[in-house]
Design a protein around this motif. Sequence first.
Motif, PDB file in Angstrom:
ATOM      1  N   ASN A  65       0.805  -1.221   0.000  1.00  0.00           N
ATOM      2  CA  ASN A  65       0.000   0.000   0.000  1.00  0.00           C
ATOM      3  C   ASN A  65       0.837   1.270   0.000  1.00  0.00           C
ATOM      4  OD1 ASN A  65      -2.574  -1.166  -0.149  1.00  0.00           O
ATOM      5  ND2 ASN A  65      -2.580  -1.598   2.033  1.00  0.00           N
ATOM      6  N   GLY A  66       2.159   1.126  -0.189  1.00  0.00           N
ATOM      7  CA  GLY A  66       2.998   2.278  -0.462  1.00  0.00           C
ATOM      8  C   GLY A  66       3.658   2.953   0.717  1.00  0.00           C
ATOM      9  N   TYR A  67       3.493   2.436   1.931  1.00  0.00           N
ATOM     10  CA  TYR A  67       4.083   3.088   3.102  1.00  0.00           C
ATOM     11  C   TYR A  67       5.470   2.555   3.447  1.00  0.00           C
ATOM     12  CZ  TYR A  67      -0.545   5.066   3.814  1.00  0.00           C
ATOM     13  OH  TYR A  67      -1.714   5.754   3.642  1.00  0.00           O
ATOM     14  N   GLY A  68       5.797   1.375   2.993  1.00  0.00           N
ATOM     15  CA  GLY A  68       7.115   0.816   3.244  1.00  0.00           C
ATOM     16  C   GLY A  68       7.320   0.472   4.706  1.00  0.00           C
ATOM     17  N   THR A  69       8.571   0.492   5.141  1.00  0.00           N
ATOM     18  CA  THR A  69       8.901   0.108   6.521  1.00  0.00           C
ATOM     19  C   THR A  69       9.247   1.309   7.401  1.00  0.00           C
ATOM     20  OG1 THR A  69      11.228  -0.250   5.933  1.00  0.00           O
ATOM     21  CG2 THR A  69       9.744  -2.146   5.772  1.00  0.00           C
ATOM     22  N   ASP A  70       9.250   2.509   6.846  1.00  0.00           N
ATOM     23  CA  ASP A  70       9.538   3.703   7.649  1.00  0.00           C
ATOM     24  C   ASP A  70       8.244   4.198   8.286  1.00  0.00           C
ATOM     25  OD1 ASP A  70      12.235   3.650   7.123  1.00  0.00           O
ATOM     26  OD2 ASP A  70      12.085   4.968   5.385  1.00  0.00           O
ATOM     27  N   THR A  71       7.830   3.513   9.339  1.00  0.00           N
ATOM     28  CA  THR A  71       6.554   3.788   9.987  1.00  0.00           C
ATOM     29  C   THR A  71       6.727   3.844  11.497  1.00  0.00           C
ATOM     30  OG1 THR A  71       5.966   1.443  10.165  1.00  0.00           O
ATOM     31  CG2 THR A  71       5.308   2.594   8.137  1.00  0.00           C
ATOM     32  N   ALA A  72       5.684   4.295  12.174  1.00  0.00           N
ATOM     33  CA  ALA A  72       5.729   4.373  13.636  1.00  0.00           C
ATOM     34  C   ALA A  72       4.328   4.248  14.209  1.00  0.00           C
ATOM     35  CB  ALA A  72       6.361   5.685  14.090  1.00  0.00           C
ATOM     36  N   ALA A  73       4.274   3.686  15.422  1.00  0.00           N
ATOM     37  CA  ALA A  73       3.055   3.709  16.223  1.00  0.00           C
ATOM     38  C   ALA A  73       3.144   4.918  17.152  1.00  0.00           C
ATOM     39  CB  ALA A  73       2.918   2.417  17.028  1.00  0.00           C
ATOM     40  N   LEU A  74       2.060   5.668  17.278  1.00  0.00           N
ATOM     41  CA  LEU A  74       2.052   6.885  18.078  1.00  0.00           C
ATOM     42  C   LEU A  74       1.420   6.633  19.440  1.00  0.00           C
ATOM     43  CD1 LEU A  74       0.761   9.492  15.446  1.00  0.00           C
ATOM     44  CD2 LEU A  74       3.111   8.702  15.830  1.00  0.00           C
ATOM     45  N   SER A  75       1.939   7.313  20.461  1.00  0.00           N
ATOM     46  CA  SER A  75       1.250   7.300  21.745  1.00  0.00           C
ATOM     47  C   SER A  75      -0.106   7.978  21.566  1.00  0.00           C
ATOM     48  CB  SER A  75       2.070   8.028  22.812  1.00  0.00           C
ATOM     49  OG  SER A  75       2.289   9.378  22.457  1.00  0.00           O
ATOM     50  N   SER A  76      -1.059   7.667  22.455  1.00  0.00           N
ATOM     51  CA  SER A  76      -2.426   8.171  22.273  1.00  0.00           C
ATOM     52  C   SER A  76      -2.497   9.692  22.284  1.00  0.00           C
ATOM     53  CB  SER A  76      -3.349   7.585  23.345  1.00  0.00           C
ATOM     54  OG  SER A  76      -2.851   7.848  24.642  1.00  0.00           O
ATOM     55  N   THR A  77      -1.522  10.342  22.921  1.00  0.00           N
ATOM     56  CA  THR A  77      -1.475  11.803  22.918  1.00  0.00           C
ATOM     57  C   THR A  77      -1.346  12.337  21.500  1.00  0.00           C
ATOM     58  OG1 THR A  77      -0.477  11.837  25.112  1.00  0.00           O
ATOM     59  CG2 THR A  77      -0.202  13.812  23.772  1.00  0.00           C
ATOM     60  N   LEU A  78      -0.579  11.657  20.663  1.00  0.00           N
ATOM     61  CA  LEU A  78      -0.413  12.047  19.263  1.00  0.00           C
ATOM     62  C   LEU A  78      -1.457  11.411  18.355  1.00  0.00           C
ATOM     63  CD1 LEU A  78       3.466  11.831  18.695  1.00  0.00           C
ATOM     64  CD2 LEU A  78       2.080  13.902  18.712  1.00  0.00           C
ATOM     65  N   PHE A  79      -1.896  10.202  18.706  1.00  0.00           N
ATOM     66  CA  PHE A  79      -2.764   9.413  17.825  1.00  0.00           C
ATOM     67  C   PHE A  79      -4.105  10.096  17.565  1.00  0.00           C
ATOM     68  CE2 PHE A  79      -5.431   5.591  16.869  1.00  0.00           C
ATOM     69  CZ  PHE A  79      -4.728   5.146  15.766  1.00  0.00           C
ATOM     70  N   ASN A  80      -4.612  10.822  18.563  1.00  0.00           N
ATOM     71  CA  ASN A  80      -5.812  11.642  18.391  1.00  0.00           C
ATOM     72  C   ASN A  80      -7.007  10.821  17.889  1.00  0.00           C
ATOM     73  OD1 ASN A  80      -7.364  13.982  18.394  1.00  0.00           O
ATOM     74  ND2 ASN A  80      -6.690  14.634  16.357  1.00  0.00           N
ATOM     75  N   ASN A  81      -7.223   9.672  18.542  1.00  0.00           N
ATOM     76  CA  ASN A  81      -8.360   8.806  18.200  1.00  0.00           C
ATOM     77  C   ASN A  81      -8.378   8.388  16.730  1.00  0.00           C
ATOM     78  OD1 ASN A  81      -9.541   8.751  20.828  1.00  0.00           O
ATOM     79  ND2 ASN A  81     -10.373  10.801  20.474  1.00  0.00           N
ATOM     80  N   GLY A  82      -7.210   8.327  16.128  1.00  0.00           N
ATOM     81  CA  GLY A  82      -7.105   7.861  14.750  1.00  0.00           C
ATOM     82  C   GLY A  82      -7.025   8.960  13.708  1.00  0.00           C
ATOM     83  N   PHE A  83      -7.305  10.205  14.100  1.00  0.00           N
ATOM     84  CA  PHE A  83      -7.233  11.291  13.126  1.00  0.00           C
ATOM     85  C   PHE A  83      -5.799  11.572  12.688  1.00  0.00           C
ATOM     86  CE2 PHE A  83     -11.443  12.329  14.914  1.00  0.00           C
ATOM     87  CZ  PHE A  83     -12.160  12.456  13.729  1.00  0.00           C
ATOM     88  N   ALA A  84      -4.805  11.047  13.441  1.00  0.00           N
ATOM     89  CA  ALA A  84      -3.400  11.229  13.059  1.00  0.00           C
ATOM     90  C   ALA A  84      -2.899  10.133  12.130  1.00  0.00           C
ATOM     91  CB  ALA A  84      -2.515  11.298  14.298  1.00  0.00           C
ATOM     92  N   CYS A  85      -3.723   9.165  11.818  1.00  0.00           N
ATOM     93  CA  CYS A  85      -3.302   8.107  10.894  1.00  0.00           C
ATOM     94  C   CYS A  85      -2.880   8.721   9.558  1.00  0.00           C
ATOM     95  CB  CYS A  85      -4.435   7.124  10.665  1.00  0.00           C
ATOM     96  SG  CYS A  85      -4.731   6.001  12.059  1.00  0.00           S
TER      97      CYS A  85
END
Length: 260
Positions: A65-85
């Motif tokens: 899907n084009g994202y490769g391996t340069d990814t990260a999981a965010l703490s909930s403070t940053l994740f913003n209920n999924g709006f930061a995806c």
Amino acid sequence: MTTMASFIYSWRFTFMFMAIMVRTVFAMPIYRPSPWAQAYATFYGDETASETMGGACGFGNLITNGYGTDTAALSSTLFNNGFACGTCYQIRCTRAKQCYNTFTTVTATNLCPPNWSKDSNAGGWCNPPRVHFDMSKPAFMKIADWKAGIVPVYYRRVPCIRNGGVRFSFQGNGYWLLVYVMNIGGGGDIASMWVKGSKTGWISMSHNWGASYQAFATLGGQSLSFKMTSYTSKETIIAWDAAPPNWQVGLTYKANINFH
């Protein structure tokens, strides 16, 4: 009209058209990098990044899907209920001997959940209100020696550079359309989304979770268009006829437009 008058009229029309185009281009919302801020980073999985596939954002296979391996999981403070995806961050290690003098850019594809059984400074790295990046191991190894385990970092939001248009992965059934929105450029995020069938008006879609939006409507046999507004830049774009009338659940459709 004389030849000279025709020339002047044509020149004025061309000048006005170019002026309108210039104003349109410069008025276009463009997402720009944020200031640098401090956080911490760890990693999960191994060098293959196989454990990062899927994730809370619903992007599925990150390679295909084009994202490769340069990814990260965010703490909930940053994740913003999924709006930061789908948002993008530059990260560089700092103030640790294991740091490399470089930085990498990652896409948010997962949630790093709180671990309330451990102190925030001793294992509960993603406990609110901490800002934390749990990176894929390949991404972490670009900024620090993986043996460090956890390192202090500087990070900033940056525009997401994507090839091609926005992608829509369809799930649901004949009465419920669930769409995972991927490959988003610009701010990388979606605040609001609408769908329009070739026989309907615009139908508001509600945020389901992660990068998915849903509409409870019967849309089979219609070509589908999508209107989207960026959460960060507020830019709105329309992907006309992004899916053909014979669209199917389980398939992914590509638009020819993206955010800036």
